[in-house]
Motif scaffolding. Sequence first.
Motif, PDB file in Angstrom:
ATOM      1  N   TYR A 270       0.806  -1.217   0.000  1.00  0.00           N
ATOM      2  CA  TYR A 270       0.000   0.000   0.000  1.00  0.00           C
ATOM      3  C   TYR A 270       0.841   1.269   0.000  1.00  0.00           C
ATOM      4  CZ  TYR A 270      -3.909  -3.043   1.114  1.00  0.00           C
ATOM      5  OH  TYR A 270      -4.853  -4.025   1.085  1.00  0.00           O
TER       6      TYR A 270
ATOM      7  N   ARG B 172       2.943   4.311   1.494  1.00  0.00           N
ATOM      8  CA  ARG B 172       2.888   5.034   2.778  1.00  0.00           C
ATOM      9  C   ARG B 172       1.466   5.245   3.275  1.00  0.00           C
ATOM     10  NH1 ARG B 172       7.939   6.334   3.983  1.00  0.00           N
ATOM     11  NH2 ARG B 172       9.405   6.871   2.331  1.00  0.00           N
ATOM     12  N   GLN B 173       0.490   5.135   2.390  1.00  0.00           N
ATOM     13  CA  GLN B 173      -0.906   5.369   2.760  1.00  0.00           C
ATOM     14  C   GLN B 173      -1.612   4.047   3.045  1.00  0.00           C
ATOM     15  OE1 GLN B 173      -2.113   8.418   3.330  1.00  0.00           O
ATOM     16  NE2 GLN B 173      -0.064   9.153   2.855  1.00  0.00           N
TER      17      GLN B 173
ATOM     18  N   PRO C 137      -4.321   1.661   4.183  1.00  0.00           N
ATOM     19  CA  PRO C 137      -5.759   1.796   4.429  1.00  0.00           C
ATOM     20  C   PRO C 137      -6.097   1.500   5.901  1.00  0.00           C
ATOM     21  CG  PRO C 137      -5.362   0.447   2.484  1.00  0.00           C
ATOM     22  CD  PRO C 137      -4.040   0.659   3.152  1.00  0.00           C
TER      23      PRO C 137
ATOM     24  N   ARG D 121      -4.302  -1.032   8.573  1.00  0.00           N
ATOM     25  CA  ARG D 121      -3.658  -0.510   9.777  1.00  0.00           C
ATOM     26  C   ARG D 121      -4.263  -1.134  11.025  1.00  0.00           C
ATOM     27  NH1 ARG D 121      -5.235   3.156  13.054  1.00  0.00           N
ATOM     28  NH2 ARG D 121      -6.669   4.121  11.606  1.00  0.00           N
TER      29      ARG D 121
ATOM     30  N   PRO E  64       7.329   0.399   1.948  1.00  0.00           N
ATOM     31  CA  PRO E  64       6.582   0.916   0.803  1.00  0.00           C
ATOM     32  C   PRO E  64       6.704  -0.036  -0.370  1.00  0.00           C
ATOM     33  CG  PRO E  64       8.078   2.574   1.712  1.00  0.00           C
ATOM     34  CD  PRO E  64       8.395   1.268   2.386  1.00  0.00           C
TER      35      PRO E  64
END
Length: 108
Positions: A64, A66-67, A69, A73, A104
């Motif tokens: 995913y 650095r973002q 979901p 998380r 990443p």
Amino acid sequence: MPHGHNGRLDTDDGGAIRQAALAGAGIAHLMQFAVQDDLDTGRLVRILPEVAMPTMPVHIVHAYGRQLPVRARLFVEFLAGRMAALTRSGGSSVAKTAALRRWPCGSL
């Protein structure tokens, strides 16, 4: 006491090893968290408690970037909490060296 079994069972399937131990096939080498209910109810008995299983790290790898979901998380946080609880309770050695890392996508 005759057991009627002759031979050796060799498998990498933890569920099959657990079932064989429950059926009385012999000694099994399993992680505590996988058989804790069986130990608590007396279906399985711990032998050689002074012999610890080797530790192993646990890694969570995702794509995913650095973002992460929210659902992912929350899952990572859930696993980290479970591993921490096992460590506090003296549980499985896998929890004692749990390492949660996020890479990443593309950095592997």
